[in-house]
Design a protein around this motif. Structure first.
Motif, PDB file in Angstrom:
ATOM      1  N   THR A 190      -1.723   8.302 -11.103  1.00  0.00           N
ATOM      2  CA  THR A 190      -2.047   7.692 -11.930  1.00  0.00           C
ATOM      3  C   THR A 190      -1.642   6.990 -13.658  1.00  0.00           C
ATOM      4  O   THR A 190      -2.803   5.751 -13.892  1.00  0.00           O
ATOM      5  CB  THR A 190      -4.023   8.596 -12.730  1.00  0.00           C
ATOM      6  N   GLU A 191      -0.358   7.585 -13.651  1.00  0.00           N
ATOM      7  CA  GLU A 191       0.470   6.459 -13.942  1.00  0.00           C
ATOM      8  C   GLU A 191       1.531   5.433 -13.364  1.00  0.00           C
ATOM      9  O   GLU A 191       2.170   4.969 -14.089  1.00  0.00           O
ATOM     10  CB  GLU A 191       1.958   7.781 -14.612  1.00  0.00           C
ATOM     11  N   GLY A 192       0.624   5.570 -12.017  1.00  0.00           N
ATOM     12  CA  GLY A 192       1.893   4.240 -11.648  1.00  0.00           C
ATOM     13  C   GLY A 192       2.707   4.498 -10.882  1.00  0.00           C
ATOM     14  O   GLY A 192       3.348   3.341 -10.059  1.00  0.00           O
ATOM     15  N   ILE A 193       3.321   5.242 -11.190  1.00  0.00           N
ATOM     16  CA  ILE A 193       4.352   5.867 -10.585  1.00  0.00           C
ATOM     17  C   ILE A 193       4.327   6.544  -8.956  1.00  0.00           C
ATOM     18  O   ILE A 193       3.353   7.214  -8.068  1.00  0.00           O
ATOM     19  CB  ILE A 193       4.977   7.096 -11.044  1.00  0.00           C
ATOM     20  N   GLY A 194       4.927   5.940  -8.018  1.00  0.00           N
ATOM     21  CA  GLY A 194       5.009   6.099  -6.788  1.00  0.00           C
ATOM     22  C   GLY A 194       4.467   5.102  -5.676  1.00  0.00           C
ATOM     23  O   GLY A 194       3.546   4.709  -5.803  1.00  0.00           O
ATOM     24  N   ASP A 195       5.593   4.769  -4.659  1.00  0.00           N
ATOM     25  CA  ASP A 195       5.218   4.105  -3.786  1.00  0.00           C
ATOM     26  C   ASP A 195       5.240   4.448  -2.006  1.00  0.00           C
ATOM     27  O   ASP A 195       4.204   4.178  -1.093  1.00  0.00           O
ATOM     28  CB  ASP A 195       6.535   2.977  -3.076  1.00  0.00           C
ATOM     29  N   THR A 196       5.099   5.834  -1.961  1.00  0.00           N
ATOM     30  CA  THR A 196       5.096   6.240  -0.643  1.00  0.00           C
ATOM     31  C   THR A 196       4.820   7.867  -0.807  1.00  0.00           C
ATOM     32  O   THR A 196       5.712   8.280  -1.977  1.00  0.00           O
ATOM     33  CB  THR A 196       6.358   6.202   0.406  1.00  0.00           C
ATOM     34  N   LEU A 197       4.191   8.336   0.270  1.00  0.00           N
ATOM     35  CA  LEU A 197       3.901  10.788  -0.007  1.00  0.00           C
ATOM     36  C   LEU A 197       4.194  10.695   0.499  1.00  0.00           C
ATOM     37  O   LEU A 197       3.339  10.835   1.657  1.00  0.00           O
ATOM     38  CB  LEU A 197       2.861  10.681  -1.369  1.00  0.00           C
ATOM     39  N   ARG A 198       4.629  12.247   0.531  1.00  0.00           N
ATOM     40  CA  ARG A 198       4.754  13.404   1.443  1.00  0.00           C
ATOM     41  C   ARG A 198       3.636  15.078   0.506  1.00  0.00           C
ATOM     42  O   ARG A 198       3.966  14.910  -0.096  1.00  0.00           O
ATOM     43  CB  ARG A 198       5.579  13.921   2.755  1.00  0.00           C
ATOM     44  N   ILE A 199       2.765  15.295   1.686  1.00  0.00           N
ATOM     45  CA  ILE A 199       1.972  16.723   1.216  1.00  0.00           C
ATOM     46  C   ILE A 199       2.472  17.346   2.099  1.00  0.00           C
ATOM     47  O   ILE A 199       2.627  17.909   2.956  1.00  0.00           O
ATOM     48  CB  ILE A 199       0.606  17.185   1.060  1.00  0.00           C
ATOM     49  N   PRO A 242       0.685  -1.143  -0.170  1.00  0.00           N
ATOM     50  CA  PRO A 242       0.113  -0.259   0.459  1.00  0.00           C
ATOM     51  C   PRO A 242       0.680   0.972   0.421  1.00  0.00           C
ATOM     52  O   PRO A 242       2.117   1.362   0.294  1.00  0.00           O
ATOM     53  CB  PRO A 242      -1.285  -0.088   1.438  1.00  0.00           C
ATOM     54  N   ILE A 243       0.119   2.391  -0.258  1.00  0.00           N
ATOM     55  CA  ILE A 243       1.112   3.322  -0.721  1.00  0.00           C
ATOM     56  C   ILE A 243       0.758   4.504   0.754  1.00  0.00           C
ATOM     57  O   ILE A 243      -0.077   4.593   1.014  1.00  0.00           O
ATOM     58  CB  ILE A 243       0.398   5.220  -1.984  1.00  0.00           C
ATOM     59  N   THR A 244       2.412   4.248   1.069  1.00  0.00           N
ATOM     60  CA  THR A 244       2.454   4.752   1.806  1.00  0.00           C
ATOM     61  C   THR A 244       2.415   6.317   2.294  1.00  0.00           C
ATOM     62  O   THR A 244       2.602   7.614   1.335  1.00  0.00           O
ATOM     63  CB  THR A 244       3.544   4.128   2.955  1.00  0.00           C
ATOM     64  N   VAL A 245       1.463   6.791   3.364  1.00  0.00           N
ATOM     65  CA  VAL A 245       0.888   7.904   4.164  1.00  0.00           C
ATOM     66  C   VAL A 245       2.409   9.473   4.920  1.00  0.00           C
ATOM     67  O   VAL A 245       2.276   8.092   6.403  1.00  0.00           O
ATOM     68  CB  VAL A 245      -0.560   8.904   4.266  1.00  0.00           C
ATOM     69  N   ALA A 297      -4.149  11.077  13.245  1.00  0.00           N
ATOM     70  CA  ALA A 297      -4.907  11.148  12.079  1.00  0.00           C
ATOM     71  C   ALA A 297      -4.278   9.773  10.722  1.00  0.00           C
ATOM     72  O   ALA A 297      -4.682   9.842   9.609  1.00  0.00           O
ATOM     73  CB  ALA A 297      -3.893  12.359  11.752  1.00  0.00           C
ATOM     74  N   GLY A 298      -3.439   9.401  11.366  1.00  0.00           N
ATOM     75  CA  GLY A 298      -3.755   7.538  10.014  1.00  0.00           C
ATOM     76  C   GLY A 298      -1.883   7.739   9.843  1.00  0.00           C
ATOM     77  O   GLY A 298      -1.486   6.762   8.498  1.00  0.00           O
ATOM     78  N   VAL A 299      -0.927   8.865  10.007  1.00  0.00           N
ATOM     79  CA  VAL A 299      -0.134   8.373   9.252  1.00  0.00           C
ATOM     80  C   VAL A 299       0.973   7.594  10.150  1.00  0.00           C
ATOM     81  O   VAL A 299       0.778   6.622  10.798  1.00  0.00           O
ATOM     82  CB  VAL A 299       1.385   9.455  10.104  1.00  0.00           C
ATOM     83  N   ASP A 300       1.176   7.085   8.499  1.00  0.00           N
ATOM     84  CA  ASP A 300       2.698   5.868   8.315  1.00  0.00           C
ATOM     85  C   ASP A 300       3.200   6.048   8.902  1.00  0.00           C
ATOM     86  O   ASP A 300       4.000   4.778   9.443  1.00  0.00           O
ATOM     87  CB  ASP A 300       2.093   5.047   7.050  1.00  0.00           C
ATOM     88  N   GLY A 323      -3.117  13.922   1.852  1.00  0.00           N
ATOM     89  CA  GLY A 323      -2.302  12.898   1.575  1.00  0.00           C
ATOM     90  C   GLY A 323      -3.345  11.694   1.231  1.00  0.00           C
ATOM     91  O   GLY A 323      -3.897  11.373  -0.261  1.00  0.00           O
ATOM     92  N   TYR A 324      -4.168  11.850   1.896  1.00  0.00           N
ATOM     93  CA  TYR A 324      -5.372  10.316   1.851  1.00  0.00           C
ATOM     94  C   TYR A 324      -6.322  10.734   1.050  1.00  0.00           C
ATOM     95  O   TYR A 324      -7.276   9.979   0.705  1.00  0.00           O
ATOM     96  CB  TYR A 324      -6.022   9.931   3.218  1.00  0.00           C
ATOM     97  N   ASP A 325      -6.693  11.982   1.086  1.00  0.00           N
ATOM     98  CA  ASP A 325      -7.641  12.131   0.039  1.00  0.00           C
ATOM     99  C   ASP A 325      -7.308  12.619  -1.522  1.00  0.00           C
ATOM    100  O   ASP A 325      -8.258  12.308  -1.590  1.00  0.00           O
ATOM    101  CB  ASP A 325      -7.959  14.532   0.503  1.00  0.00           C
TER     102      ASP A 325
END
Length: 373
Positions: free
Chosen positions: A229-238, A27-30, A54-57, A251-253
Motif C-alpha cells: 500500500t506504500e507502493g513498495i515491491g515489484d515481486t513477492l513470495r509468501i 505487474p507484481i509477480t507471484v 496455481a498461477g505462479v509466475d 500471494g494472489y489473495d
C-alpha cells in the motif's frame, strides 16, 4: 464496483527473469519455491507443474550441491516457467547452473564468499544475460555486521544490502533485484522502507520463515500489505511451512485484496449468524474447492440474509442474498427474476458462476482481437 484508489508504485528499473518483466510498473509477480529434493527430478517437476496450474509466475529451486545442479539441468528442460536457482556457500554451483539456462541467480552475499567469488558470479551472470537477486536475511548477516549491531535491526539488514549493491555497482552490473527479509514483521517492514528510499532496483518482498499456513499467511498479509500500500515491491513470495501451492494462493489473495492484481474468484461471504437462511460456511468452502480452476477475475458475493446481502450483491459480478427457502440472485448488480433454491444452492451457484466466467472470457478474447486488428 467500489472506486479504486490507485497505489503509487515505488519507481524502479526493469529486469527480466526469463520473459517475465519485473519492475518499472510491470505487474507484481507471484513467486514460490519447491520443497522437494532437487535431486528427485520427477517430484520437483511435478511440483512445478502444480505451481504453474496455481498461477505462479516464477519458481525458485534450491541448488545445494553439484548433484543438484545436474538435476537442475534436467528439470529446466521439462518446464516452461522461469526458474531461479537458490545458491548458498558454494559459488561454483552458480557458475554451473548458469551454463544450464537458469533464469535468475539468488545469492546471499553474506555466505557466498569473498569479493573475488562474488565477482566471478557477476561476470558469469553478465555473460549469460542472467539477473541476480541479492537476498539479505536477518538470520544470515555477515559476522562483522552481527558484531556491530548485536541483534538484527533494520539498519543492519540495510547496511548488508547496500554493501552488496555496492559490489555489483563497482562491477557495472545493474540487472539485479534486492530483498531484505526477516521473520519479524515490523523489522521487515522497516528494513524495506530504508531500502526503497535508497535504490531504484526492483524490490522482492517476503516475510521469511513466517510459519505455518495460518500464522504465516497472517504475518505475510500484514507485512506485505503495509509495504504494497506504500507502493513498495515489484515481486513477492509468501514463505510458508506448507504446500508451495498455498503460497501462490495467498500471494494472489493479498494482491487481490489490495486491488493490485486479480486472478480467479474473489469470494465475499458473511461470517454467519442466526439470521442465515442457508449454510453459508459449507457453501463457500465447497465452492472454493470446486471452482479453483477458474482464473477469470470475478467478485462473488454469498451472504446468508438480506441485511447486507442486497448491498454486497449489487456491487458483485454475481451475488446471492439469503431468503426463506429461496434466495435472491444478482448478476452485475441487477436482481434476477428467478430465485435460487436453498436446498440446491451449491450446484446452482457453480453452474451460474461457470457460465458467467465463460461469457467474460469470450468478451475478453473479442477485446484482444479488436486491439490486435
Amino acid at each position: 464496483m467500489y472506486n479504486k484508489a490507485p497505489i503509487v508504485r515505488h519507481k524502479s528499473t526493469r529486469i527480466y527473469v526469463g520473459k517475465v518483466p519485473i519492475g518499472d510498473g510491470a505487474p507484481i509477480t507471484v513467486q514460490s519455491m519447491t520443497n522437494t529434493k532437487t535431486t528427485d527430478v520427477q517430484a520437483t517437476v511435478n511440483q512445478i507443474y502444480a505451481l504453474e496450474q496455481a498461477g505462479v509466475d516464477i519458481v525458485r529451486i534450491s541448488v545445494p550441491s553439484m548433484d543438484a545442479a545436474e538435476a537442475f539441468k534436467l528439470i529446466k528442460k521439462q518446464v516452461n516457467v522461469p526458474l531461479v536457482a537458490d545458491i548458498h556457500y558454494d559459488y561454483r554451483i552458480a557458475l554451473q547452473v548458469a551454463k544450464y539456462g537458469v533464469d535468475c541467480l539468488r545469492i546471499n552475499p553474506g555466505n557466498i564468499g569473498n569479493y573475488e567469488r562474488i565477482k566471478q558470479v557477476v561476470h558469469c551472470a553478465r555473460d549469460h544475460n542472467i539477473p541476480i537477486r541479492i537476498g539479505i536475511n536477518a538470520g544470515s548477516l555477515e559476522k562483522d555486521i552481527q558484531k556491530k549491531y548485536i541483534e538484527p535491526k533494520p539498519e543492519a539488514l540495510f547496511e548488508s544490502a547496500m554493501r552488496h549493491i555496492d559490489y555489483l555497482n563497482r562491477l557495472n552490473f545493474d540487472q539485479f533485484k534486492v530483498s531484505v527479509k526477516a521473520s519479524d514483521v515490523l523489522l521487515t517492514v522497516k528494513s524495506y522502507r530504508l531500502l526503497a528510499q535508497a535504490i531504484d532496483q526492483p524490490i522482492h518482498l517476503g516475510i521469511t520463515e513466517s510459519g505455518s499456513l495460518r500464522t504465516g499467511s497472517v504475518k505475510s498479509a500484514i507485512g506485505l500489505g503495509i509495504l504494497l500500500t506504500e507502493g513498495i515491491g515489484d515481486t513477492l513470495r509468501i514463505s510458508l511451512a506448507a504446500d508451495p501451492v498455498e503460497e501462490v494462493k495467498v500471494g494472489y489473495d493479498i494482491l487481490k485484496a489490495l486491488r493490485i492484481r486479480s486472478r480467479g474468484i474473489n469470494f465475499i461471504a458473511c461470517p454467519t449468524c442466526s439470521r442465515q437462511e442457508f449454510d453459508v460456511i459449507g457453501t463457500i468452502n465447497e465452492l472454493e474447492k470446486r471452482l479453483e480452476d477458474i482464473m477469470t477475475p470475478m467478485n462473488i458475493s454469498i451472504i446468508g440474509c438480506v441485511v447486507n446481502g442486497l448491498g454486497e450483491a449489487m456491487v458483485a459480478t454475481l451475488g446471492i442474498a439469503g431468503g426463506n427457502k429461496k434466495s435472491s440472485f444478482y448478476e452485475d448488480g441487477i436482481r434476477q427474476k428467478y430465485r435460487i433454491d436453498n436446498q440446491d444452492i451449491i450446484s446452482q451457484l457453480e453452474t451460474r458462476i461457470r457460465a458467467k466466467a465463460k461469457i467474460l472470457n469470450n468478451s475478453n478474447l473479442i477485446k484482444i482481437q479488436k486491439i490486435q486488428e
